[in-house]
Design a protein around this motif. Structure first.
Motif, PDB file in Angstrom:
ATOM      1  N   LEU A 168      41.954 127.642  13.694  1.00  0.00           N
ATOM      2  CA  LEU A 168      42.905 126.267  14.132  1.00  0.00           C
ATOM      3  C   LEU A 168      43.231 126.394  15.427  1.00  0.00           C
ATOM      4  O   LEU A 168      43.184 125.417  16.151  1.00  0.00           O
ATOM      5  N   THR A 169      43.492 127.494  16.224  1.00  0.00           N
ATOM      6  CA  THR A 169      43.858 127.644  17.838  1.00  0.00           C
ATOM      7  C   THR A 169      42.638 127.285  18.481  1.00  0.00           C
ATOM      8  O   THR A 169      42.595 126.593  19.510  1.00  0.00           O
ATOM      9  N   GLY A 170      41.347 127.780  17.858  1.00  0.00           N
ATOM     10  CA  GLY A 170      40.098 127.374  18.630  1.00  0.00           C
ATOM     11  C   GLY A 170      39.782 125.769  18.445  1.00  0.00           C
ATOM     12  O   GLY A 170      39.516 125.271  19.653  1.00  0.00           O
ATOM     13  N   PHE A 171      39.792 125.406  17.493  1.00  0.00           N
ATOM     14  CA  PHE A 171      39.639 123.939  17.310  1.00  0.00           C
ATOM     15  C   PHE A 171      40.526 122.868  18.053  1.00  0.00           C
ATOM     16  O   PHE A 171      40.157 121.896  18.699  1.00  0.00           O
ATOM     17  N   ALA A 172      41.788 123.616  17.956  1.00  0.00           N
ATOM     18  CA  ALA A 172      43.102 122.789  18.856  1.00  0.00           C
ATOM     19  C   ALA A 172      42.695 122.794  20.387  1.00  0.00           C
ATOM     20  O   ALA A 172      42.698 121.974  21.016  1.00  0.00           O
ATOM     21  N   ARG A 173      42.175 123.867  20.655  1.00  0.00           N
ATOM     22  CA  ARG A 173      41.885 124.008  22.279  1.00  0.00           C
ATOM     23  C   ARG A 173      40.777 123.290  22.575  1.00  0.00           C
ATOM     24  O   ARG A 173      40.829 122.545  23.622  1.00  0.00           O
ATOM     25  N   LEU A 174      39.758 123.544  21.875  1.00  0.00           N
ATOM     26  CA  LEU A 174      38.671 122.471  22.355  1.00  0.00           C
ATOM     27  C   LEU A 174      38.976 120.985  22.244  1.00  0.00           C
ATOM     28  O   LEU A 174      38.571 120.216  23.090  1.00  0.00           O
ATOM     29  N   ALA A 175      39.743 120.635  21.343  1.00  0.00           N
ATOM     30  CA  ALA A 175      40.182 119.130  21.246  1.00  0.00           C
ATOM     31  C   ALA A 175      40.853 118.901  22.291  1.00  0.00           C
ATOM     32  O   ALA A 175      40.819 117.716  22.805  1.00  0.00           O
ATOM     33  N   ARG A 176      41.897 119.681  22.693  1.00  0.00           N
ATOM     34  CA  ARG A 176      42.914 119.498  23.619  1.00  0.00           C
ATOM     35  C   ARG A 176      42.056 119.384  25.115  1.00  0.00           C
ATOM     36  O   ARG A 176      42.274 118.475  25.908  1.00  0.00           O
ATOM     37  N   GLU A 177      41.363 120.301  25.343  1.00  0.00           N
ATOM     38  CA  GLU A 177      40.655 120.480  26.577  1.00  0.00           C
ATOM     39  C   GLU A 177      39.433 119.530  26.955  1.00  0.00           C
ATOM     40  O   GLU A 177      39.146 119.110  28.035  1.00  0.00           O
ATOM     41  N   GLU A 178      38.824 119.118  25.842  1.00  0.00           N
ATOM     42  CA  GLU A 178      37.505 118.363  26.135  1.00  0.00           C
ATOM     43  C   GLU A 178      37.400 117.341  25.098  1.00  0.00           C
ATOM     44  O   GLU A 178      36.425 116.398  25.190  1.00  0.00           O
ATOM     45  N   GLY A 179      38.395 117.120  24.281  1.00  0.00           N
ATOM     46  CA  GLY A 179      38.407 115.727  23.379  1.00  0.00           C
ATOM     47  C   GLY A 179      37.142 115.556  22.519  1.00  0.00           C
ATOM     48  O   GLY A 179      36.454 116.574  22.217  1.00  0.00           O
ATOM     49  N   LEU A 180      37.163 114.318  21.940  1.00  0.00           N
ATOM     50  CA  LEU A 180      35.855 114.145  21.076  1.00  0.00           C
ATOM     51  C   LEU A 180      34.600 114.468  21.518  1.00  0.00           C
ATOM     52  O   LEU A 180      33.682 115.037  20.820  1.00  0.00           O
ATOM     53  N   GLY A 181      34.409 114.166  22.835  1.00  0.00           N
ATOM     54  CA  GLY A 181      33.183 114.459  23.388  1.00  0.00           C
ATOM     55  C   GLY A 181      32.936 116.001  23.557  1.00  0.00           C
ATOM     56  O   GLY A 181      31.669 116.174  23.111  1.00  0.00           O
ATOM     57  N   GLY A 182      33.755 116.905  23.645  1.00  0.00           N
ATOM     58  CA  GLY A 182      33.412 118.351  23.599  1.00  0.00           C
ATOM     59  C   GLY A 182      33.224 118.773  21.993  1.00  0.00           C
ATOM     60  O   GLY A 182      32.393 119.538  21.964  1.00  0.00           O
ATOM     61  N   LEU A 183      33.935 118.085  21.038  1.00  0.00           N
ATOM     62  CA  LEU A 183      33.820 118.602  19.836  1.00  0.00           C
ATOM     63  C   LEU A 183      32.610 118.223  19.392  1.00  0.00           C
ATOM     64  O   LEU A 183      31.660 118.609  18.445  1.00  0.00           O
ATOM     65  N   TYR A 184      31.938 116.997  19.780  1.00  0.00           N
ATOM     66  CA  TYR A 184      30.823 116.539  19.385  1.00  0.00           C
ATOM     67  C   TYR A 184      29.522 116.672  20.614  1.00  0.00           C
ATOM     68  O   TYR A 184      28.464 116.028  20.360  1.00  0.00           O
ATOM     69  N   ALA A 185      29.662 117.410  21.530  1.00  0.00           N
ATOM     70  CA  ALA A 185      28.851 117.650  22.453  1.00  0.00           C
ATOM     71  C   ALA A 185      27.388 118.149  21.905  1.00  0.00           C
ATOM     72  O   ALA A 185      26.246 117.868  22.283  1.00  0.00           O
ATOM     73  N   GLY A 186      27.675 118.849  20.683  1.00  0.00           N
ATOM     74  CA  GLY A 186      26.169 119.535  20.123  1.00  0.00           C
ATOM     75  C   GLY A 186      25.729 118.538  18.940  1.00  0.00           C
ATOM     76  O   GLY A 186      25.066 119.246  18.168  1.00  0.00           O
ATOM     77  N   PHE A 187      26.250 117.543  18.909  1.00  0.00           N
ATOM     78  CA  PHE A 187      25.761 116.711  17.747  1.00  0.00           C
ATOM     79  C   PHE A 187      24.188 116.449  17.753  1.00  0.00           C
ATOM     80  O   PHE A 187      23.566 116.693  16.796  1.00  0.00           O
ATOM     81  N   LEU A 188      23.762 115.824  18.966  1.00  0.00           N
ATOM     82  CA  LEU A 188      22.326 115.879  18.741  1.00  0.00           C
ATOM     83  C   LEU A 188      21.568 116.907  18.536  1.00  0.00           C
ATOM     84  O   LEU A 188      20.536 116.942  17.872  1.00  0.00           O
ATOM     85  N   PRO A 189      21.852 118.051  19.272  1.00  0.00           N
ATOM     86  CA  PRO A 189      20.870 119.162  18.955  1.00  0.00           C
ATOM     87  C   PRO A 189      21.440 119.901  17.658  1.00  0.00           C
ATOM     88  O   PRO A 189      20.426 120.321  16.957  1.00  0.00           O
ATOM     89  N   ILE A 190      22.425 119.682  17.057  1.00  0.00           N
ATOM     90  CA  ILE A 190      22.554 120.127  15.759  1.00  0.00           C
ATOM     91  C   ILE A 190      21.937 119.355  14.789  1.00  0.00           C
ATOM     92  O   ILE A 190      21.332 119.920  13.822  1.00  0.00           O
ATOM     93  N   LEU A 191      21.713 118.058  14.890  1.00  0.00           N
ATOM     94  CA  LEU A 191      20.725 117.278  14.160  1.00  0.00           C
ATOM     95  C   LEU A 191      19.447 117.950  14.560  1.00  0.00           C
ATOM     96  O   LEU A 191      18.587 117.917  13.440  1.00  0.00           O
ATOM     97  N   CYS A 192      19.013 117.936  15.376  1.00  0.00           N
ATOM     98  CA  CYS A 192      17.752 118.608  15.691  1.00  0.00           C
ATOM     99  C   CYS A 192      17.459 119.750  15.190  1.00  0.00           C
ATOM    100  O   CYS A 192      16.373 120.314  14.887  1.00  0.00           O
TER     101      CYS A 192
END
Length: 330
Positions: A168-192
């Protein structure tokens, strides 16, 4: 009874021209598929957390790049304590609970859709490889939309000590500091990573079962014991796990680098290209040995648990389109 068995019975009954038979799964059936997939994936991935921690460190820490799974684990315990091997357990368990249910239920759904598109049993069998590839890819795509933010959180927790105290704290920090872009920064490589993984997992497993059953007589198939079926499922899962690990290893390495913030600025394809060039072929496959061990255990365990949970729930067998008549699979 599997789809193939039903079709062959009907063909025999009508002199060799069977109607097209596809099982009509209900909402309850798909709920059972989802629940079974969720349980099998969260248990196996959660149980593999210590191995995954070591594997991730080997990928992203230059000082550990040449270490084995055992020596890497000893180093982490010596420097950070045994609890460090459970870093990221929360997002791993929750992420693969959601992803696993979506992937397994989705594979059953899309395989059925593609079989219906084929139009008849003969065509479905002829193009079964394309059906397996398509169903696993599409199912994994939708599952990864749900998995990516939790996987990003997990990698931050594993790769950056003291990043947060848990999911919870890790997810909240990532969302707060980097927003949706940070949460989905790895979307393309995770698809790959995940789509080749799913292709190896499902397609190779299907063909391993087909190969095992094709080499058996009809009498042997009918009289297979429980341990024999277990052995076939276990062996098929292990081979599928090796294939999944090899196919997805380069993207798995890049995903760890992306989520740690490595690489140049720019578009994701550009960052992936630069990171791949910097890593080289050897670097992209760093940690493959430990990951093959982990993935073989994951995939074989998932298929065994998936079948057991489906049986407990009274769910039907999945649609089967093997070239030869076979024992119904779970």
């Amino acid at each position: 009874m599997s789809y193939t068995e039903k079709a062959q019975e009907l063909r025999a009954a009508v002199g060799g021209t069977a109607p097209f038979v596809v099982p009509q799964f209900t909402a309850k059936d798909y709920t059972s598929f989802f629940f079974a997939g969720a349980i099998c994936c969260t248990l196996t991935h959660g149980g593999m957390t210590p191995i995954d921690v070591v594997k991730t460190r080997i990928q992203i820490d230059p000082e550990m790049a040449r270490m084995s799974l055992l020596s890497g684990g000893r180093r982490i315990v010596a420097q950070e304590g045994p609890a460090a091997l459970l870093t990221g357990f929360g997002p791993t368990a929750v992420g693969y609970l959601i992803q696993g249910g979506t992937k397994f239920a989705g594979y059953e759904f899309w395989k059925k859709q593609f079989v219906q598109v084929a139009g008849d049993q003969e065509s479905a069998v002829r193009y079964r490889t394309a059906i397996y590839l398509g169903a696993s890819s599409v199912a994994e795509f939708f599952a990864d939309i749900l998995l990516t933010p939790l996987e990003a959180t997990r990698i931050r927790l594993v790769s950056q000590r003291h990043y947060a105290t848990g999911l919870l704290t890790g997810f909240a920090r990532l969302a707060r500091e980097e927003g949706l872009g940070g949460l989905y920064a790895g979307f393309l490589p995770i698809l790959c990573k995940q789509i080749p993984y799913a292709i190896g997992q499902f397609t190779v497993n299907e063909f391993c079962h087909e190969l095992a059953f094709r080499n058996m007589s009809e009498e042997t198939k009918r009289s297979l014991s429980g341990p024999a079926k277990f052995g076939i499922s276990l062996g098929s899962g292990i081979v599928a796990g090796f294939a999944a690990a090899i196919l997805s290893q380069p993207a798995d390495t890049l995903l760890s680098q992306i989520n740690k913030g490595h690489g140049p600025e720019g578009s994701m394809p550009h960052r992936l290209k630069v990171l791949a060039q910097q890593a080289g072929l050897r670097g992209l496959f760093a940690g493959l040995g430990p990951r093959m061990i982990m993935t073989a255990g994951l995939v074989s365990g998932q298929f065994l648990l998936y079948g057991a949970v489906k049986d407990a729930l009274g769910a039907p067998a999945g649609l089967e389109i093997h070239k030869e008549n076979a024992v119904a699979k779970v």
